[in-house]
Design an enzyme around this catalytic site. Structure first.
Site, PDB file in Angstrom:
ATOM      1  N   GLU A   1      89.285 -61.822 -15.924  1.00 39.24           N
ATOM      2  CA  GLU A   1      88.799 -60.697 -16.907  1.00 39.24           C
ATOM      3  C   GLU A   1      87.730 -61.259 -17.740  1.00 39.24           C
ATOM      4  OE1 GLU A   1      91.637 -58.739 -19.052  1.00 39.24           O
ATOM      5  OE2 GLU A   1      92.975 -58.235 -17.078  1.00 39.24           O
TER       6      GLU A   1
ATOM      7  N   ARG B   1     100.635 -57.756 -17.091  1.00 38.51           N
ATOM      8  CA  ARG B   1      99.754 -58.861 -16.877  1.00 38.51           C
ATOM      9  C   ARG B   1      99.633 -59.063 -15.284  1.00 38.51           C
ATOM     10  NH1 ARG B   1      99.103 -58.531 -21.036  1.00 38.51           N
ATOM     11  NH2 ARG B   1      99.010 -60.089 -22.882  1.00 38.51           N
TER      12      ARG B   1
ATOM     13  N   HIS C   1      91.436 -52.974 -18.921  1.00 43.16           N
ATOM     14  CA  HIS C   1      92.413 -53.719 -19.796  1.00 43.16           C
ATOM     15  C   HIS C   1      92.437 -52.882 -21.363  1.00 43.16           C
ATOM     16  CE1 HIS C   1      94.911 -57.517 -20.577  1.00 43.16           C
ATOM     17  NE2 HIS C   1      95.491 -56.490 -21.502  1.00 43.16           N
TER      18      HIS C   1
END
Length: 323
Positions: free
Chosen positions: A265, A236, A285
């Site tokens: 994001e 994260r 991601h």
């Protein structure tokens, strides 16, 4: 029975359309939406959905989203409950929340892929080749280097094993439990946090994001790293204090970063500051975004939804929503 409308939100790759188990029961038709901020069908499908299947933490389920979903009765999380779901808002709206489980393998493999690609300067060499040149920047092998694992859960343990298989010296820092488990498995545990960051040639972050770990990686931690060290974050972005990574890279310690996670994001702006840095390798991601992982996450979330709508609420995390 009347069909129950299920919806997979923020399915950027529309991966759920390829998972057969989600489309075999006519009583539970399952639709997919791309980015909720961009998909033109978002308002119409949100308004009709009775069950919302999430993809990890992409979708923020708060009062604003719930207001767009007047028929919603259930949020089925893929993986464990996380900060993207406002439980209190769901309970107040009479929306039940259930959670599932996932697999550590795809995220661990992605972390290792970024380590190898960054160390060998793969992206830069591919760009060089496409530009009509031959070999570009010279990379480095990982054998004999020190791999620092911050956080020693399921994913951290897998990455440690990959590093050991490639001849790296694995060094662990984390909780007392993490360090004890590392020693039991034959890895080294750092004597202190400062020694951990100073000794590692590669630091890979694998802590869960909880209040105790948010912003825990500071600019001082990063400044202790070697000028040719690599920081990898597939966990994260918020594990790193705001602005600390950019400042550390500007100062030259560490010399390189590989990132799969970002504070905001998704990223659509090709001019994003991190994307423009020549010493940062970025991926969108992708850690869990893999066929088997999607199938496992979403099949479990779908089964949990069917279970709920067929009358079994024993797995609901907020039973007060049903009162």
């Amino acid at each position: 029975m009347t069909a129950i409308s299920l919806l997979v939100a923020d399915d950027y790759q529309l991966a759920s359309r390829q998972i057969a188990a989600l489309h075999q029961n006519p009583n539970y038709p399952c639709r997919a939406l791309g980015d909720l901020a961009r998909d033109p069908q978002a308002d119409a499908l949100l308004a009709q959905a009775q069950g919302l299947l999430l993809i990890r933490e992409r979708t923020v389920v708060d009062a604003a989203l719930l207001a767009r979903m007047p028929k919603l009765k259930l949020v089925s999380q893929t993986g464990k409950l996380a900060r993207n779901i406002d439980i209190a808002a769901c309970s107040a709206a009479g929306v039940a929340v259930v959670e599932g489980s996932g697999s550590p393998y795809a995220p661990a493999e992605l972390a290792w892929l970024l380590i190898m690609a960054a160390r060998r300067r793969l992206a830069e060499n591919l760009d060089s080749l496409r530009a009509g040149h031959w070999q570009g920047p010279i990379g480095r092998a990982v054998r004999g280097q020190t791999l620092g694992i911050l956080g020693f859960g399921k994913i951290g343990k897998l990455v440690a094993g990959y590093g050991q298989a490639f001849g790296m010296d694995v060094l662990v820092w984390g909780s007392e439990r993490a360090r004890a488990e590392a020693r039991e498995l034959g890895y080294r545990a750092a004597a202190c946090r400062a020694d951990f960051f100073a000794a590692a040639d590669v630091v890979s972050l694998h802590q869960r994001l909880v209040p105790a770990t948010a912003g825990g990686v500071t600019q001082a931690d990063l400044a202790a790293m070697k000028p040719d060290a690599l920081l990898v974050n597939t966990s994260r972005a918020e594990l790193i204090a705001p602005g600390a990574l950019e400042a550390a890279l500007d100062a030259g310690r560490p010399g390189f970063a590989a990132l799969d996670v970002f504070e905001q994001e998704p990223i659509y702006d090709p001019g994003h500051p991190l994307l423009l840095r020549p010493n940062v390798l970025c991926s969108p991601h992708l850690g869990y975004a893999e066929q088997a992982s999607y199938r496992q996450y979403l099949e479990i979330a779908h089964r949990n939804a069917v279970r709920f709508f067929e009358g079994d609420a024993s797995h609901v995390l907020n039973p007060e929503a049903l009162a």
